[in-house]
Design a protein around this motif. Structure first.
Motif, PDB file in Angstrom:
ATOM      1  N   PHE A  18       0.828  -1.205   0.000  1.00 10.16           N
ATOM      2  CA  PHE A  18       0.000   0.000   0.000  1.00 10.16           C
ATOM      3  C   PHE A  18       0.863   1.255   0.000  1.00 10.16           C
ATOM      4  CE2 PHE A  18      -3.384  -2.865   1.468  1.00 10.16           C
ATOM      5  CZ  PHE A  18      -4.456  -2.381   0.723  1.00 10.16           C
ATOM      6  N   ALA A  19       2.054   1.196   0.604  1.00 12.45           N
ATOM      7  CA  ALA A  19       2.937   2.357   0.618  1.00 12.45           C
ATOM      8  C   ALA A  19       3.509   2.661  -0.758  1.00 12.45           C
ATOM      9  CB  ALA A  19       4.075   2.139   1.615  1.00 12.45           C
ATOM     10  N   MET A  20       3.565   1.674  -1.646  1.00 12.64           N
ATOM     11  CA  MET A  20       4.107   1.875  -2.990  1.00 12.64           C
ATOM     12  C   MET A  20       3.145   2.594  -3.922  1.00 12.64           C
ATOM     13  SD  MET A  20       5.860  -1.850  -3.629  1.00 12.64           S
ATOM     14  CE  MET A  20       6.130  -1.496  -5.379  1.00 12.64           C
ATOM     15  N   ILE A  21       1.877   2.696  -3.539  1.00 13.00           N
ATOM     16  CA  ILE A  21       0.874   3.226  -4.471  1.00 13.00           C
ATOM     17  C   ILE A  21       1.132   4.696  -4.762  1.00 13.00           C
ATOM     18  CG2 ILE A  21      -1.576   3.666  -4.815  1.00 13.00           C
ATOM     19  CD1 ILE A  21      -2.152   1.231  -3.082  1.00 13.00           C
ATOM     20  N   ARG A  22       1.349   5.491  -3.728  1.00 12.05           N
ATOM     21  CA  ARG A  22       1.533   6.935  -3.928  1.00 12.05           C
ATOM     22  C   ARG A  22       2.796   7.251  -4.728  1.00 12.05           C
ATOM     23  NH1 ARG A  22       0.928  10.940   1.154  1.00 12.05           N
ATOM     24  NH2 ARG A  22      -0.937   9.615   1.333  1.00 12.05           N
ATOM     25  N   PRO A  23       3.961   6.682  -4.391  1.00 16.75           N
ATOM     26  CA  PRO A  23       5.140   6.950  -5.238  1.00 16.75           C
ATOM     27  C   PRO A  23       4.982   6.443  -6.664  1.00 16.75           C
ATOM     28  CG  PRO A  23       5.807   6.054  -3.119  1.00 16.75           C
ATOM     29  CD  PRO A  23       4.327   5.896  -3.202  1.00 16.75           C
ATOM     30  N   GLY A  24       4.334   5.289  -6.827  1.00 18.45           N
ATOM     31  CA  GLY A  24       4.122   4.779  -8.183  1.00 18.45           C
ATOM     32  C   GLY A  24       3.237   5.692  -9.002  1.00 18.45           C
ATOM     33  N   ALA A  25       2.190   6.244  -8.376  1.00 20.77           N
ATOM     34  CA  ALA A  25       1.322   7.183  -9.089  1.00 20.77           C
ATOM     35  C   ALA A  25       2.060   8.466  -9.422  1.00 20.77           C
ATOM     36  CB  ALA A  25       0.086   7.486  -8.241  1.00 20.77           C
ATOM     37  N   MET A  26       2.935   8.923  -8.510  1.00 22.80           N
ATOM     38  CA  MET A  26       3.720  10.115  -8.791  1.00 22.80           C
ATOM     39  C   MET A  26       4.636   9.909  -9.989  1.00 22.80           C
ATOM     40  SD  MET A  26       7.056  11.426  -8.346  1.00 22.80           S
ATOM     41  CE  MET A  26       7.787  10.505  -7.010  1.00 22.80           C
ATOM     42  N   MET A  27       5.238   8.729 -10.092  1.00 23.50           N
ATOM     43  CA  MET A  27       6.160   8.465 -11.190  1.00 23.50           C
ATOM     44  C   MET A  27       5.447   8.333 -12.528  1.00 23.50           C
ATOM     45  SD  MET A  27       8.912   5.851  -9.480  1.00 23.50           S
ATOM     46  CE  MET A  27       9.806   6.322  -8.006  1.00 23.50           C
ATOM     47  N   MET A  28       4.144   8.098 -12.510  1.00 19.89           N
ATOM     48  CA  MET A  28       3.391   8.047 -13.755  1.00 19.89           C
ATOM     49  C   MET A  28       3.225   9.430 -14.377  1.00 19.89           C
ATOM     50  SD  MET A  28       0.391   5.351 -12.699  1.00 19.89           S
ATOM     51  CE  MET A  28      -0.566   5.836 -14.149  1.00 19.89           C
ATOM     52  N   ALA A  29       3.260  10.488 -13.550  1.00 21.96           N
ATOM     53  CA  ALA A  29       2.978  11.834 -14.043  1.00 21.96           C
ATOM     54  C   ALA A  29       4.182  12.757 -14.001  1.00 21.96           C
ATOM     55  CB  ALA A  29       1.838  12.461 -13.220  1.00 21.96           C
ATOM     56  N   ALA A  30       5.156  12.507 -13.137  1.00 20.85           N
ATOM     57  CA  ALA A  30       6.281  13.423 -12.959  1.00 20.85           C
ATOM     58  C   ALA A  30       7.265  13.299 -14.115  1.00 20.85           C
ATOM     59  CB  ALA A  30       6.994  13.147 -11.632  1.00 20.85           C
ATOM     60  N   PRO A  31       7.914  14.401 -14.497  1.00 20.87           N
ATOM     61  CA  PRO A  31       8.954  14.304 -15.539  1.00 20.87           C
ATOM     62  C   PRO A  31      10.136  13.480 -15.056  1.00 20.87           C
ATOM     63  CG  PRO A  31       8.938  16.484 -14.514  1.00 20.87           C
ATOM     64  CD  PRO A  31       7.743  15.778 -13.998  1.00 20.87           C
ATOM     65  N   ILE A  32      10.910  12.986 -15.990  1.00 23.26           N
ATOM     66  CA  ILE A  32      12.080  12.115 -15.774  1.00 23.26           C
ATOM     67  C   ILE A  32      11.628  10.731 -15.336  1.00 23.26           C
ATOM     68  CG2 ILE A  32      14.225  11.742 -14.520  1.00 23.26           C
ATOM     69  CD1 ILE A  32      14.576  14.724 -14.302  1.00 23.26           C
ATOM     70  N   PHE A  33      10.867  10.637 -14.233  1.00 23.46           N
ATOM     71  CA  PHE A  33      10.426   9.331 -13.750  1.00 23.46           C
ATOM     72  C   PHE A  33       9.461   8.657 -14.721  1.00 23.46           C
ATOM     73  CE2 PHE A  33      11.439  11.753  -9.886  1.00 23.46           C
ATOM     74  CZ  PHE A  33      12.380  10.904  -9.307  1.00 23.46           C
ATOM     75  N   SER A  34       8.679   9.450 -15.452  1.00 26.76           N
ATOM     76  CA  SER A  34       7.687   8.889 -16.368  1.00 26.76           C
ATOM     77  C   SER A  34       8.233   8.653 -17.769  1.00 26.76           C
ATOM     78  CB  SER A  34       6.476   9.825 -16.455  1.00 26.76           C
ATOM     79  OG  SER A  34       6.861  11.104 -16.954  1.00 26.76           O
ATOM     80  N   ALA A  35       9.521   8.852 -17.978  1.00 25.25           N
ATOM     81  CA  ALA A  35      10.119   8.658 -19.303  1.00 25.25           C
ATOM     82  C   ALA A  35       9.999   7.201 -19.728  1.00 25.25           C
ATOM     83  CB  ALA A  35      11.580   9.096 -19.293  1.00 25.25           C
ATOM     84  N   THR A  36       9.771   7.019 -21.011  1.00 23.07           N
ATOM     85  CA  THR A  36       9.617   5.654 -21.529  1.00 23.07           C
ATOM     86  C   THR A  36      10.914   4.856 -21.434  1.00 23.07           C
ATOM     87  OG1 THR A  36      10.082   6.495 -23.763  1.00 23.07           O
ATOM     88  CG2 THR A  36       7.770   6.335 -23.090  1.00 23.07           C
ATOM     89  N   SER A  37      12.049   5.543 -21.303  1.00 27.48           N
ATOM     90  CA  SER A  37      13.327   4.843 -21.208  1.00 27.48           C
ATOM     91  C   SER A  37      13.595   4.292 -19.806  1.00 27.48           C
ATOM     92  CB  SER A  37      14.470   5.782 -21.600  1.00 27.48           C
ATOM     93  OG  SER A  37      14.478   6.941 -20.780  1.00 27.48           O
ATOM     94  N   ILE A  38      12.793   4.690 -18.819  1.00 33.66           N
ATOM     95  CA  ILE A  38      12.963   4.194 -17.453  1.00 33.66           C
ATOM     96  C   ILE A  38      12.272   2.838 -17.342  1.00 33.66           C
ATOM     97  CG2 ILE A  38      12.589   4.641 -15.009  1.00 33.66           C
ATOM     98  CD1 ILE A  38      14.508   6.571 -16.310  1.00 33.66           C
ATOM     99  N   PRO A  39      12.973   1.768 -17.012  1.00 33.85           N
ATOM    100  CA  PRO A  39      12.325   0.446 -16.922  1.00 33.85           C
ATOM    101  C   PRO A  39      11.288   0.391 -15.807  1.00 33.85           C
ATOM    102  CG  PRO A  39      14.737   0.251 -16.996  1.00 33.85           C
ATOM    103  CD  PRO A  39      14.421   1.701 -16.769  1.00 33.85           C
ATOM    104  N   ILE A  40      10.258  -0.417 -16.014  1.00 36.53           N
ATOM    105  CA  ILE A  40       9.219  -0.594 -15.008  1.00 36.53           C
ATOM    106  C   ILE A  40       9.806  -1.175 -13.721  1.00 36.53           C
ATOM    107  CG2 ILE A  40       7.035  -1.734 -14.485  1.00 36.53           C
ATOM    108  CD1 ILE A  40       6.769   0.429 -16.553  1.00 36.53           C
TER     109      ILE A  40
END
Length: 260
Positions: A18-40
């Motif tokens: 449950f703690a991973m949900i908020r950071p994961g959602a942030m990385m979906m929208a934030a620049p750099i973290f949401s780049a397609t070159s960043i592996p899942i």
């Protein structure tokens, strides 16, 4: 029967999930973290690390009926909404460079020149792509990615999981900040765009005074050369404008994380 040494492992695993949900959602929208070159896989590891740090600084009460319940659904929805809002606020400030690149490209006559943007994987104007790379380097140089992670971790204290619903003031502030996107882009593009418009006006006057002059054969090279020269001259001023836009995005993210 569960061994005594592993009695709390399942509950701890649920807490981390449950703690991973908020950071994961942030990385979906934030620049750099949401780049397609960043592996899942890398995003998942970062989400777990940031979530563990956030839980250690705040509290997390698991839903009584687990995730398959109305309480669990509201828990996940609140976490996703807060994480996306924090990342999206910085994305708005970051996107000002795309708006500036679009304005300058159209003024220079390069609106037709497209390149693949490494952040989104989509076609964008050449200058928009160039300014987005500059914005990425500036964001990394000012430790913006670390500041965003710190803002997210602090949000666990003010907006604890399970009670992380954005207020009307936070939503209204994010909408108003989104309205300033075009203003920030125009401010970044103003030094080059205004000068190129003056060049276009001069070329129109020349075409009016000499009708035999081929405006397309002369005006486009002049606009391109003038635009490149102006970009080189005004690069420090445009970099300051991009940094101000990024700082405004981080400030808005901090306001959302603070429940304001």
């Amino acid at each position: 029967m569960i061994a005594p040494d592993f009695a709390g492992v399942e509950e701890q695993m649920w807490i981390w999930l449950f703690a991973m949900i908020r950071p994961g959602a942030m990385m979906m929208a934030a620049p750099i973290f949401s780049a397609t070159s960043i592996p899942i896989q890398l995003r998942l590891i970062l989400s777990l690390a940031i979530g563990m740090a956030g839980v250690s600084s705040g509290t997390l009460d698991l839903p009584i009926d687990n995730i398959i319940s109305l309480e669990g659904f509201l828990f996940v929805a609140g976490e996703v909404l807060v994480g996306v809002a924090i990342g999206f606020a910085l994305q708005i400030g970051y996107s000002a460079s795309f708006v500036a690149g679009e304005v300058i490209s159209n003024a220079m006559g390069l609106g037709f020149a497209m390149m693949i943007d490494p952040q989104t994987g989509r076609s964008t104007p050449v200058l928009g792509n160039f300014l987005s790379i500059v914005a990425t380097l500036l964001l990394l140089a000012m430790d913006g990615h670390l500041m965003l992670i710190a803002i997210l971790v602090n949000s666990y204290t003010i907006l604890p999981p399970g009670d992380a619903f954005m207020s009307a003031a936070s939503i209204h502030g994010l909408v108003n900040f989104g309205g300033t996107l075009f203003a920030m882009g125009l401010v970044i593009a103003l030094p080059v765009g205004s000068a190129i418009i003056l060049v276009q006006v001069i070329m129109a006057m020349l075409a009016r005074s000499a009708p035999s002059l081929n405006l397309f054969a002369v005006g486009l090279p002049v606009a391109l050369l003038g635009g490149l020269l102006l970009l080189a001259i005004s690069a420090p001023i445009m970099a300051n404008g991009i940094m101000h836009a990024l700082q405004d995005g981080l400030g808005q993210s901090a306001l959302i994380a603070g429940g304001q």
